[in-house]
Design an enzyme around this catalytic site. Structure first.
Site, PDB file in Angstrom:
ATOM      1  N   CYS A   2      31.428  31.241  34.467  1.00  0.00           N
ATOM      2  CA  CYS A   2      30.514  30.692  35.460  1.00  0.00           C
ATOM      3  C   CYS A   2      31.312  29.874  36.473  1.00  0.00           C
ATOM      4  CB  CYS A   2      29.490  29.778  34.783  1.00  0.00           C
ATOM      5  SG  CYS A   2      28.635  30.571  33.424  1.00  0.00           S
ATOM      6  N   ARG A  27      32.821  34.487  39.989  1.00  0.00           N
ATOM      7  CA  ARG A  27      32.856  34.020  38.580  1.00  0.00           C
ATOM      8  C   ARG A  27      31.583  34.397  37.839  1.00  0.00           C
ATOM      9  NH1 ARG A  27      37.041  30.195  38.004  1.00  0.00           N
ATOM     10  NH2 ARG A  27      36.141  29.526  36.034  1.00  0.00           N
ATOM     11  N   TRP A  74      27.296  33.512  34.639  1.00  0.00           N
ATOM     12  CA  TRP A  74      27.539  34.783  33.973  1.00  0.00           C
ATOM     13  C   TRP A  74      27.095  34.544  32.546  1.00  0.00           C
ATOM     14  CZ3 TRP A  74      30.945  36.467  30.012  1.00  0.00           C
ATOM     15  CH2 TRP A  74      30.950  37.862  29.847  1.00  0.00           C
ATOM     16  N   ASN A  98      30.380  25.324  32.633  1.00  0.00           N
ATOM     17  CA  ASN A  98      31.097  26.588  32.485  1.00  0.00           C
ATOM     18  C   ASN A  98      31.827  26.506  31.160  1.00  0.00           C
ATOM     19  OD1 ASN A  98      32.522  28.970  32.700  1.00  0.00           O
ATOM     20  ND2 ASN A  98      34.211  27.998  33.819  1.00  0.00           N
ATOM     21  N   GLY A  99      31.545  27.414  30.236  1.00  0.00           N
ATOM     22  CA  GLY A  99      32.211  27.405  28.933  1.00  0.00           C
ATOM     23  C   GLY A  99      31.209  27.769  27.843  1.00  0.00           C
ATOM     24  N   GLU A 478      57.482  51.738  44.074  1.00  0.00           N
ATOM     25  CA  GLU A 478      56.946  50.814  45.084  1.00  0.00           C
ATOM     26  C   GLU A 478      57.849  50.789  46.317  1.00  0.00           C
ATOM     27  OE1 GLU A 478      54.295  49.484  45.709  1.00  0.00           O
ATOM     28  OE2 GLU A 478      54.747  47.864  47.100  1.00  0.00           O
ATOM     29  N   LYS A 482      56.633  51.838  50.088  1.00  0.00           N
ATOM     30  CA  LYS A 482      56.788  50.943  51.247  1.00  0.00           C
ATOM     31  C   LYS A 482      57.478  51.678  52.386  1.00  0.00           C
ATOM     32  CE  LYS A 482      54.507  47.651  50.472  1.00  0.00           C
ATOM     33  NZ  LYS A 482      53.826  48.317  49.486  1.00  0.00           N
ATOM     34  N   GLU A 485      55.140  54.447  53.892  1.00  0.00           N
ATOM     35  CA  GLU A 485      53.957  54.020  54.652  1.00  0.00           C
ATOM     36  C   GLU A 485      54.344  53.247  55.907  1.00  0.00           C
ATOM     37  OE1 GLU A 485      51.228  51.371  52.705  1.00  0.00           O
ATOM     38  OE2 GLU A 485      52.789  50.524  51.455  1.00  0.00           O
ATOM     39  N   HIS A 501      67.048  66.590  35.720  1.00  0.00           N
ATOM     40  CA  HIS A 501      66.079  67.663  35.408  1.00  0.00           C
ATOM     41  C   HIS A 501      65.528  68.298  36.673  1.00  0.00           C
ATOM     42  CE1 HIS A 501      66.326  66.520  31.233  1.00  0.00           C
ATOM     43  NE2 HIS A 501      66.198  65.264  31.608  1.00  0.00           N
ATOM     44  N   LYS A 600      43.716  49.137  55.490  1.00  0.00           N
ATOM     45  CA  LYS A 600      44.049  48.051  54.555  1.00  0.00           C
ATOM     46  C   LYS A 600      43.233  48.183  53.268  1.00  0.00           C
ATOM     47  CE  LYS A 600      46.026  44.481  52.924  1.00  0.00           C
ATOM     48  NZ  LYS A 600      47.386  44.736  52.357  1.00  0.00           N
TER      49      LYS A 600
END
Ligand code: AGP
Length: 605
Positions: A2, A27, A74, A98-99, A478, A482, A485, A501, A600
Site C-alpha cells: 500500500c 503501490r 493493495w 502499509n504492512g 546489449e 546500442k 539502434e 560453430h 521510446k
C-alpha cells in the site's frame, strides 16, 4: 503493498494528498481514502477503485482541514471495498497503514472483550482501536508507543488525532516510510515518489523510529522514545531531469547521470545504518519460492539475462528468462510458487504488459522492476520495485538499464539472504561492494577518450561482433543493440564460446570485434576465443578490468575497467559500450535521441 501520505500545512491539504496518492498508485489501487481534521472533527472519505474515484467523491463532498492523511490500498486482509479501505478512524484517531499485523486476530478478540466494535475485516483497525483505548490515559506520543508494543508484524503508519489537530505521528517497522520538509508544510510518505512533487528534502525513518510532524517542525524518536536526529537528503529535481543542462542531447546526459541515479537507487533500497535492504513486502514468502521467471523486451530483456546468471550464482532457485513477445505465446506451465518478474523502463511495452496479463489470468504472483511507477505494468503488478532513475528521454536505454540491473541485483541479494543461500558476512560484503558502484561508474565513464578513437574504426566497417561469456554475454547483446539502434550499423552480440560453430566465418581483416572479458571464471576461455578472432584479422577492443595483464600486440585497444567483485562487472563493462554506440552515431550524424524507426515505448505488438 500500500501507499501512505500525510501532510501538515498552513493551508488546506486535500488536493496535495490526492496528487500524492496518484503518484503512489503503483503501490496498489484496490481502494483509496483521505482523512482530514477540521474544527476538531475527523473527515474521513474513502472508496473502492482508483484514486480518480476518490477525487470525484471529494469533488462532490469536499473535505477541508490543514492536516490530513491518505492511502492507496493493495488488499491483504479483507475485500477491496469501502469499509476496508483506509483510513480507519474512531472518534479520536484516524490511521493509514502499509504492512501486515500478524497478531491482529488476537488483538481484535481482546479489544472486543473490552467492548470495542470493529467495522472492517482489516488488520489495521486493531491499531485504530488500540490507540483509541490508550489515548484515554496517555498523550498521543505515549499512546503510540503503547500501541506499537502490542503489534507483531510490519507497518508504516500515519496517524491523526482529533483533539490534537496540528500533529501527524508516523511510525515504521519493516515497511518503508519517509518525511519531507517544506515551508509552513511538512510531509509523511511511503517513499520519495510520494513526496518529490512537493519537496526535494527528505529523511528516511529506520525500523523502530517514530516521528511527530507539524507544519513547522518534525521530531524523531527511536524505539525507546529517545530523541534522535535525521540526515536530510536532497532528491534530484524532476524538472531538471527533463532538461538538457550542459549536454548536447539526452542520451549523453543520461549516460553521465548513471553514477548519480545509481546512488539514488542505493539510497532508496539500502538502509545504511542497519546495513540492510529495504525490501520486505514480498508477495510470496522467499523461503517458499520454487522459481523466478524474468520477462522483458530489448534492453530490459538483457537485464533479465544478467539477472539469470546472478540468481544461479547467489541462490538455489530455478530461474528462467524469456523475451516477452515469446513468453506470451508459449504454452507456459504456470506454478503458484513461482514469482514472475517483469522488467520495463516505460511500463507500457505491449508485449511485456500482455505477458503480465497472462500471468494474472493464471493467478500467479507478479513483480515489476520499473522506472515509470504510474505506468500500466506497474499498476497491474502485485508488487512494484521502482528503479528511481528519473525520466529517461533518449530512446536508447542507458541509465534505466543500469537501474534495472541494480534493483534486480538488490532483490536477488535479499532473497539469497532470506533463503540463507548466503550468510550474513557475505551479505554485508556485497552490500559494501554495492555502495562503491557509483564511484566506479564515474571512473568507467573516463574511458570516453579512448572510445572516441576506437569509434572511427566503425565508419567504413561492414559490421561488428560483440563477444562475452557468462553475464558478459548479455552485455555483449546489449552493446550490439546500442550500436544497431543508434548508428544503424549491423552488429551482433554472441556467446564467445559459440563463434567456432559458424559466426567465425564472418571475421575478416579489419572487422571491429569487441571482447568483454573481466577477470572472472570465464576469462581464460574468452581470451582464447579472442585469439581465434585476431588470427583471422579481427580488430579487437578488449574490455577487461585492472587485474589482467593480457599482452597481445594484435589487440587494437585494451580498456582496463576499475576492478570490482566479478558479479558486478556487468555494471561497468556496459559503460564503454554505451559510449561507443553514442560516438559512432555522432560520427555518422545520426539522430541520437530519436533513432529512425524506433519509439521510446513500444505500446503495440
Ligand atoms: C533499448 O535501448 C530500446 N529502447 C528498447 O530495446 C527497449 O529496451 C525495449 O523496447 C523495452 O522497453 P521498456 O524497458 O520500456 O519495456
Amino acid at each position: 503493498m500500500c501507499g501512505i501520505i500525510g501532510i501538515a500545512s498552513n493551508k488546506s491539504v486535500t488536493s496535495n494528498i490526492i496528487n500524492s496518492l496518484k503518484r503512489l498508485e503503483y503501490r496498489g489501487y484496490d481502494s483509496s481514502g483521505v482523512a482530514t481534521i477540521d474544527d476538531n472533527t475527523i473527515n474521513e472519505k474513502k472508496c473502492p477503485g482508483r484514486v480518480e474515484e476518490l477525487e470525484k467523491l471529494l469533488f462532490n463532498s469536499p473535505s477541508s482541514g490543514n492536516v490530513g492523511i491518505g492511502h492507496v490500498r493493495w488488499a491483504t486482509h479483507g475485500l477491496p471495498n469501502q469499509i476496508n479501505a483506509h483510513p480507519h478512524s474512531s472518534e479520536l484517531v484516524s490511521v493509514v497503514h502499509n504492512g501486515i499485523i500478524e497478531n491482529s486476530e488476537n488483538l481484535k478478540q481482546n479489544l472486543e472483550k473490552d467492548g470495542y466494535k470493529f467495522k472492517s475485516q482489516t488488520d489495521t483497525e486493531v491499531i485504530t482501536l488500540l490507540l483509541t483505548k490508550f489515548l484515554k490515559k496517555f498523550s498521543p506520543l505515549d499512546a503510540v508507543y503503547k500501541t506499537l508494543e502490542k503489534l507483531t508484524g510490519s507497518f508504516a503508519l500515519g496517524i491523526l488525532f482529533r483533539e490534537h489537530q496540528n500533529i501527524i505521528i508516523g511510525a515504521r517497522r519493516g515497511s518503508p516510510l519517509a518525511v519531507g520538509y517544506s515551508n509552513n508544510e511538512n510531509y509523511l510518505g511511503s517513499d520519495s515518489y510520494a513526496l518529490k512533487s512537493m519537496t526535494n528534502k527528505i529523511s528516511y525513518l529506520d525500523d523502530g523510529d517514530v516521528c511527530v510532524l507539524t507544519k513547522d517542525h518534525i521530531e524523531f524518536y527511536d524505539s525507546k522514545k529517545n530523541k534522535k536526529n535525521k540526515k536530510v537528503l536532497i532528491l534530484s529535481e524532476d524538472k531538471n531531469e527533463t532538461k538538457l543542462g550542459d549536454f548536447k542531447n539526452f542520451m549523453s546526459k543520461e549516460i553521465f547521470e548513471q553514477p548519480f541515479t545509481s546512488s539514488n537507487c542505493i539510497n532508496e533500497y539500502i538502509d545504511k545504518i542497519r546495513n540492510d535492504i529495504n525490501i520486505i513486502d514480498f508477495p510470496l514468502n522467499p523461503k517458499k519460492l520454487n522459481k523466478i521467471v524474468l520477462i522483458g523486451c530489448g534492453t530490459a530483456y538483457h537485464s533479465c539475462l544478467v539477472a539469470k546468471y546472478w540468481l544461479e550464482e547467489l541462490t538455489d532457485l530455478n530461474v528462467e528468462a524469456d523475451i516477452a513477445s515469446e513468453f506470451r505465446y508459449r504454452n507456459v506451465k504456470f506454478n503458484k510458487s513461482n514469482l514472475y518478474v517483469f522488467i520495463s523502463q516505460s511500463g507500457e511495452t505491449a508485449d511485456t504488459a500482455a505477458a503480465l496479463e497472462l500471468c494474472k489470468k493464471n493467478n500467479v504472483k507478479t513483480c515489476s522492476i520499473i522506472n515509470v511507477v504510474e505506468s500500466t505494468i506497474a499498476r497491474s503488478s502485485d508488487w512494484v520495485l521502482p528503479i528511481h532513475a528519473g525520466p529517461e528521454i533518449g530512446v536508447a536505454s542507458t541509465k534505466a538499464f543500469t537501474g534495472q540491473l541494480l534493483v534486480v541485483y538488490i532483490l536477488i541479494l535479499k532473497i539469497a539472504e532470506i533463503r540463507k543461500n548466503i550468510n550474513r558476512k557475505i551479505f554485508l560484503e556485497k552490500i559494501s561492494n554495492l555502495k562503491k558502484l557509483p564511484d566506479l561508474l564515474k571512473k568507467s565513464l573516463k574511458s570516453e577518450d579512448k572510445i572516441q578513437i576506437f569509434a572511427k574504426d566503425f565508419i567504413d566497417a561492414k559490421g561488428s561482433m560483440f563477444l562475452g561469456r557468462g553475464s558478459s554475454f548479455p552485455i555483449a547483446l546489449e552493446g550490439a543493440l546500442k550500436l544497431k539502434e543508434l548508428s544503424y550499423l549491423h552488429a551482433e552480440g554472441y556467446p564467445a564460446g559459440e563463434m567456432k560453430h559458424g559466426p567465425l566465418a564472418l571475421i575478416e581483416d579489419g572487422l571491429p570485434v569487441i571482447v568483454i572479458a573481466p577477470k572472472d571464471k570465464y576469462f581464460e576461455k574468452t581470451i582464447s576465443n579472442m585469439q581465434e578472432v585476431i588470427a583471422r584479422g579481427g580488430k579487437v577492443l578488449l574490455i577487461t578490468d585492472k587485474k589482467n595483464e593480457v599482452i597481445n600486440e594484435n589487440i587494437r585497444f585494451k580498456l582496463e575497467m576499475p576492478y570490482i567483485e566479478s558479479l558486478l562487472n556487468p555494471f561497468l563493462t556496459t559503460i564503454p559500450l554505451q559510449l561507443l554506440a553514442y560516438h559512432v552515431a555522432l560520427l555518422k550524424k545520426c539522430d541520437i535521441d530519436k533513432p529512425r524507426n524506433l519509439a521510446k515505448s513500444v505500446t503495440v505488438e
